[in-house]
Design a protein around this motif. Sequence first.
Motif, PDB file in Angstrom:
ATOM      1  N   GLU A  85       0.840  -1.202   0.000  1.00 56.72           N
ATOM      2  CA  GLU A  85       0.000   0.000   0.000  1.00 56.72           C
ATOM      3  C   GLU A  85       0.870   1.245   0.000  1.00 56.72           C
ATOM      4  O   GLU A  85       2.004   1.230   0.494  1.00 56.72           O
ATOM      5  CB  GLU A  85      -0.919   0.028   1.230  1.00 56.72           C
ATOM      6  CG  GLU A  85      -1.927  -1.101   1.292  1.00 56.72           C
ATOM      7  CD  GLU A  85      -2.845  -0.978   2.493  1.00 56.72           C
ATOM      8  OE1 GLU A  85      -3.228   0.171   2.829  1.00 56.72           O
ATOM      9  OE2 GLU A  85      -3.166  -2.008   3.101  1.00 56.72           O
ATOM     10  N   MET A  86       0.323   2.324  -0.534  1.00 54.78           N
ATOM     11  CA  MET A  86       0.999   3.614  -0.529  1.00 54.78           C
ATOM     12  C   MET A  86       0.183   4.602   0.289  1.00 54.78           C
ATOM     13  O   MET A  86      -1.044   4.625   0.195  1.00 54.78           O
ATOM     14  CB  MET A  86       1.193   4.130  -1.952  1.00 54.78           C
ATOM     15  CG  MET A  86       2.211   3.337  -2.757  1.00 54.78           C
ATOM     16  SD  MET A  86       2.393   3.931  -4.469  1.00 54.78           S
ATOM     17  CE  MET A  86       1.172   2.907  -5.301  1.00 54.78           C
ATOM     18  N   ILE A  87       0.862   5.405   1.084  1.00 54.25           N
ATOM     19  CA  ILE A  87       0.210   6.394   1.943  1.00 54.25           C
ATOM     20  C   ILE A  87       0.753   7.767   1.605  1.00 54.25           C
ATOM     21  O   ILE A  87       1.967   8.005   1.706  1.00 54.25           O
ATOM     22  CB  ILE A  87       0.453   6.084   3.432  1.00 54.25           C
ATOM     23  CG1 ILE A  87      -0.101   4.700   3.793  1.00 54.25           C
ATOM     24  CG2 ILE A  87      -0.170   7.163   4.307  1.00 54.25           C
ATOM     25  CD1 ILE A  87       0.215   4.273   5.221  1.00 54.25           C
ATOM     26  N   GLY A  88      -0.125   8.670   1.205  1.00 55.44           N
ATOM     27  CA  GLY A  88       0.286  10.018   0.867  1.00 55.44           C
ATOM     28  C   GLY A  88       0.187  10.943   2.062  1.00 55.44           C
ATOM     29  O   GLY A  88      -0.900  11.384   2.430  1.00 55.44           O
ATOM     30  N   SER A  89       1.312  11.227   2.686  1.00 54.92           N
ATOM     31  CA  SER A  89       1.331  12.071   3.878  1.00 54.92           C
ATOM     32  C   SER A  89       2.771  12.452   4.200  1.00 54.92           C
ATOM     33  O   SER A  89       3.702  11.694   3.916  1.00 54.92           O
ATOM     34  CB  SER A  89       0.736  11.335   5.083  1.00 54.92           C
ATOM     35  OG  SER A  89       0.910  12.072   6.277  1.00 54.92           O
TER      36      SER A  89
END
Length: 269
Positions: free
Chosen positions: A128-132
């Motif tokens: 998964e990728m988390i944009g933050s």
Amino acid sequence: MPKVRFTGERATMLATLYGRALDAKSPHPLLNDTMALDVIQKIEFDFGASGLKRGDAVTVALRAGHLDSWVREFLAVHPEATVLHLGCGLDSRVYRVDPGPGVRWFDVDHPEVIELRRQLYPSRDGYEMIGSSVTDPAWLAPVPGDRPVLVVAEGLTMYLKEDDGRALFRWIVDHFPGGQFVFDGFSRRAITMQRINKVVQVAGATLHWGIDGGAELETIAPGLRCVTTLSAFDLDGYEKVGAGYRTVVKVARLLPVMRRMSTFYRLEF
């Protein structure tokens, strides 16, 4: 073809991407990151203006390959673990390491970086990728904290302010039952000399957090132990760099101040 117009620390990831691509293109690649070579052909950016000299590609590959080896070591012992790849940029580490089906892997970076990653890299199970921003604690809340964790961060800590970096480590220690941090850091002397770092200057980035040894990292949280420190000048493979760079490495190994300027750390908790 996406146009990339990143500035500051976000722009430095393009230089290291270029270094990995140049290594893959060389007759005798060390890292052989063919996905990096593919990605630079899919985005519109003048990589020649990134500040990275072609001769630096070998050192980029050596550094990435060393952290890859530490990731593989941890996952060999913990086949059902969580990996947090912080400040992932456009690094294809999850594909190079190719973790097994029991691993949950999260790539974390600024939203605009993750948006670009989604255009360039394929999905895969357990990934998964988390944009933050990594300094916003909200990104960690939805990540399950029920497994051992491996935190890998290449080229990140020096761009964080010290208070933010120490807080980030504490959040992770508090969230998981145990695990490791593997990352590289710059000494305080290296931070003061950032004006001679061409990649940093071209990007318009600023370095902040200088680390002068594992002992000060152990003060971040109870139970945090530094188990490995390794100078970047002591990595295996420098015999493959050019003669000029080999001379620099030989000198750096003899001078404690230079030897400590860039260090790889492995912490356990």
